[in-house]
Enzyme design. Sequence first.
Site, mmCIF file in Angstrom:
data_model
loop_
_atom_site.group_PDB
_atom_site.id
_atom_site.type_symbol
_atom_site.label_atom_id
_atom_site.label_comp_id
_atom_site.label_asym_id
_atom_site.label_seq_id
_atom_site.Cartn_x
_atom_site.Cartn_y
_atom_site.Cartn_z
ATOM 1 N N ARG A 121 0.589 -1.351 0.121
ATOM 2 C CA ARG A 121 0.010 -0.023 0.151
ATOM 3 C C ARG A 121 0.830 1.405 0.022
ATOM 4 N NH1 ARG A 121 -3.072 -2.954 4.017
ATOM 5 N NH2 ARG A 121 -4.864 -4.119 2.769
ATOM 6 N N LYS A 143 3.698 11.507 -11.279
ATOM 7 C CA LYS A 143 2.716 10.837 -12.296
ATOM 8 C C LYS A 143 3.679 9.213 -12.395
ATOM 9 C CE LYS A 143 -0.043 13.698 -15.189
ATOM 10 N NZ LYS A 143 -0.468 14.270 -16.563
ATOM 11 N N GLU A 185 10.973 18.859 -24.834
ATOM 12 C CA GLU A 185 10.122 19.172 -23.713
ATOM 13 C C GLU A 185 10.498 20.475 -22.776
ATOM 14 O OE1 GLU A 185 7.515 17.508 -22.449
ATOM 15 O OE2 GLU A 185 7.868 15.420 -23.494
ATOM 16 N N LYS A 227 7.805 23.287 -13.852
ATOM 17 C CA LYS A 227 7.013 21.909 -13.644
ATOM 18 C C LYS A 227 6.735 22.007 -12.122
ATOM 19 C CE LYS A 227 5.722 17.411 -14.475
ATOM 20 N NZ LYS A 227 6.051 16.047 -14.899
ATOM 21 N N GLU A 237 -3.875 16.953 -11.561
ATOM 22 C CA GLU A 237 -4.546 17.426 -13.177
ATOM 23 C C GLU A 237 -6.026 17.542 -13.266
ATOM 24 O OE1 GLU A 237 -2.078 16.123 -16.293
ATOM 25 O OE2 GLU A 237 -3.865 15.755 -17.433
ATOM 26 N N ARG A 241 -2.812 21.858 -14.706
ATOM 27 C CA ARG A 241 -1.677 20.814 -14.980
ATOM 28 C C ARG A 241 -1.532 20.388 -16.494
ATOM 29 N NH1 ARG A 241 1.148 15.888 -11.411
ATOM 30 N NH2 ARG A 241 2.548 15.424 -13.149
ATOM 31 N N ASN A 245 0.826 19.695 -21.052
ATOM 32 C CA ASN A 245 0.282 18.878 -22.364
ATOM 33 C C ASN A 245 0.570 19.618 -23.734
ATOM 34 O OD1 ASN A 245 -1.663 16.111 -23.042
ATOM 35 N ND2 ASN A 245 -0.499 16.201 -20.940
ATOM 36 N N HIS A 248 1.208 17.610 -26.942
ATOM 37 C CA HIS A 248 1.115 16.149 -26.908
ATOM 38 C C HIS A 248 -0.296 15.964 -27.273
ATOM 39 C CE1 HIS A 248 4.224 17.208 -23.998
ATOM 40 N NE2 HIS A 248 4.424 15.815 -23.440
ATOM 41 N N HIS A 252 0.857 12.599 -29.261
ATOM 42 C CA HIS A 252 0.325 11.266 -28.948
ATOM 43 C C HIS A 252 -0.189 10.713 -30.326
ATOM 44 C CE1 HIS A 252 0.185 12.336 -24.276
ATOM 45 N NE2 HIS A 252 1.450 11.664 -24.555
ATOM 46 N N HIS A 265 8.954 9.787 -28.248
ATOM 47 C CA HIS A 265 8.181 10.918 -27.491
ATOM 48 C C HIS A 265 8.514 12.109 -27.870
ATOM 49 C CE1 HIS A 265 5.058 12.016 -24.857
ATOM 50 N NE2 HIS A 265 5.945 12.852 -24.252
HETATM 51 P P1 NAD Z 1 13.497 5.551 -21.649
HETATM 52 O O1 NAD Z 1 13.349 5.509 -20.063
HETATM 53 O O2 NAD Z 1 12.974 4.454 -22.325
HETATM 54 O O3 NAD Z 1 15.189 5.843 -22.109
HETATM 55 C C1 NAD Z 1 15.522 5.888 -23.398
HETATM 56 C C2 NAD Z 1 16.728 5.078 -23.621
HETATM 57 O O4 NAD Z 1 17.810 5.542 -23.059
HETATM 58 C C3 NAD Z 1 16.689 3.756 -22.846
HETATM 59 O O5 NAD Z 1 16.960 2.768 -23.903
HETATM 60 C C4 NAD Z 1 17.577 3.632 -21.809
HETATM 61 O O6 NAD Z 1 18.085 2.590 -21.350
HETATM 62 C C5 NAD Z 1 18.503 4.639 -22.400
HETATM 63 N N1 NAD Z 1 19.129 5.472 -21.310
HETATM 64 C C6 NAD Z 1 18.763 5.950 -20.071
HETATM 65 N N2 NAD Z 1 19.559 6.856 -19.666
HETATM 66 C C7 NAD Z 1 20.915 6.716 -20.116
HETATM 67 C C8 NAD Z 1 22.103 7.075 -20.364
HETATM 68 N N3 NAD Z 1 22.315 8.024 -19.220
HETATM 69 N N4 NAD Z 1 23.073 6.715 -20.885
HETATM 70 C C9 NAD Z 1 22.709 5.930 -21.946
HETATM 71 N N5 NAD Z 1 21.543 5.443 -22.080
HETATM 72 C C10 NAD Z 1 20.460 5.562 -21.326
HETATM 73 O O7 NAD Z 1 12.759 7.000 -22.361
HETATM 74 P P2 NAD Z 1 12.383 8.490 -21.663
HETATM 75 O O8 NAD Z 1 12.319 9.286 -22.788
HETATM 76 O O9 NAD Z 1 13.415 8.788 -20.458
HETATM 77 O O10 NAD Z 1 11.127 8.090 -20.890
HETATM 78 C C11 NAD Z 1 9.883 7.861 -21.742
HETATM 79 C C12 NAD Z 1 8.877 7.353 -20.854
HETATM 80 O O11 NAD Z 1 8.613 8.221 -19.781
HETATM 81 C C13 NAD Z 1 7.533 6.881 -21.396
HETATM 82 O O12 NAD Z 1 7.150 5.722 -20.928
HETATM 83 C C14 NAD Z 1 6.746 8.103 -20.937
HETATM 84 O O13 NAD Z 1 5.378 7.593 -20.989
HETATM 85 C C15 NAD Z 1 7.076 8.491 -19.659
HETATM 86 N N6 NAD Z 1 6.947 9.760 -19.290
HETATM 87 C C16 NAD Z 1 6.307 10.047 -18.032
HETATM 88 C C17 NAD Z 1 6.083 11.320 -17.597
HETATM 89 C C18 NAD Z 1 5.751 11.379 -16.291
HETATM 90 O O14 NAD Z 1 5.140 12.637 -15.876
HETATM 91 N N7 NAD Z 1 5.499 10.416 -15.354
HETATM 92 C C19 NAD Z 1 6.163 12.301 -18.446
HETATM 93 C C20 NAD Z 1 7.130 12.226 -19.713
HETATM 94 C C21 NAD Z 1 6.939 10.827 -20.045
HETATM 95 N N1 GLY Z 2 4.158 15.200 -18.346
HETATM 96 C C1 GLY Z 2 3.088 16.034 -17.794
HETATM 97 C C2 GLY Z 2 2.808 15.945 -16.307
HETATM 98 O O1 GLY Z 2 3.504 15.321 -15.685
HETATM 99 O O2 GLY Z 2 1.516 16.206 -16.187
#
Ligand code: NAD
Ligand code: GLY
Length: 356
Positions: A121, A143, A185, A227, A237, A241, A245, A248, A252, A265
């Site tokens: 939990r 998130k 971003e 942010k 949100e 918030r 987006n 996006h 998306h 992305h």
């Molecule tokens: P990711 O986490 O897939 O990383 C991209 C690639 O880079 C991976 O292959 C990873 O292994 C590699 N990598 C990471 N750090 C590295 C480093 N320092 N050196 C070498 N390689 C490295 O991609 P991302 O763009 O960081 O994240 C995308 C995800 O984030 C999606 O699932 C998306 O939905 C999510 N997201 C969440 C939020 C949120 O607010 N929670 C916001 C935006 C995106």
């Molecule tokens: N990445 C959008 C949010 O955190 O709301």
Amino acid sequence: MQRLSIDLGDRSYDILIGSGLRARAGEFLKDVLNPSRIVIITHPSINDLYGKEVAEGFIAQGWTTDIFEVPEGESSKNLGQAEKIYDHLLELNCDRKSVLVALGGGVIGDLVGFIAATYQRGIPFIQVPTTLLSQVDSSVGGKTAVNHPKGKNMIGAFYQPRLVVADLETLKTLPQKEYRAGLAEIVKYGVISDAGLFDYLEAHYRKILNLDYECLSHIIETSCSIKARVVEKDERESHYRMILNFGHTIGHAIESLTKYSRFIHGEAVSIGMVCAALLSHSLGKCSDETPRRLKALLKNLGLPVDMPELDSSAVIESLYHDKKTMDRKIKFILVTEIGSIEIADQIMETEILKVL
Ligand code: NAD
Ligand code: GLY
């Protein structure tokens, strides 16, 4: 090192930004929590690069520390992978004082946050983001989610980390494409709230592409601060918030219609931001200078700006699946000038079709 705070009452935490911080995550955590044990969750490649140094920082504090690896990629963000992690935490007898460490990009951050929100939990977790996107966006704001076969991020919770430690040095090993995607971003933050940041990106884009630490530190801190202020106003949100987006909505749709294989992305968001700015201009909300400047900056940062050839009606249909869409009303974040936006509660299909 820069220290920012996000004020969410008893869910407040610090965001630390600087060079070489990864080995000091244990030292910083000691000021926040007294963990019974630490479990670092990361990808194999990131473990090879940074796992040992990060783990040693926790071991130096006297905490038993384990590392659990999950395969790379979006396909790891699912309930099956989550179950494997729950199994492992139970085998280690992790209790409610155990602390999870998300070492990686947004995939790791979202997955680990989801596990932390649900294991027994809710247990504490911290973010050690290693992609630019995760340092300026996904590690901040709470998130967390896993994907469902029917949609991305469909199962999740708002659950804040207890600390964010962003080490700029880790960006040195990040592939260029991923780095540029993170820059999209940062451009977004300039458009939605900070004309000064946008001007700075225009003036310093070459240095930024060369990973100049002074520039990086400035733009990452400014982005996290924007942010943090948005999340403080509307953590879950309910409305405001949504401004995060910007770009996006169509972004998306592009990702989903190209089956998440043609654009990552940030690249899709780059194209989506140009479309949103063109739409804003076509609705009379901003001058033509706004989409022009935005497109030029994104191009200079090596990001795609042109809409791929997609069936326009499929794009429109996919907008109806956007999380902002309610009662079949397509919401859009529109720009009125660089640094200022407006949330439009309903945009007609005919208006959107004009810019596709
Ligand atoms: P990711 O986490 O897939 O990383 C991209 C690639 O880079 C991976 O292959 C990873 O292994 C590699 N990598 C990471 N750090 C590295 C480093 N320092 N050196 C070498 N390689 C490295 O991609 P991302 O763009 O960081 O994240 C995308 C995800 O984030 C999606 O699932 C998306 O939905 C999510 N997201 C969440 C939020 C949120 O607010 N929670 C916001 C935006 C995106
Ligand atoms: N990445 C959008 C949010 O955190 O709301």
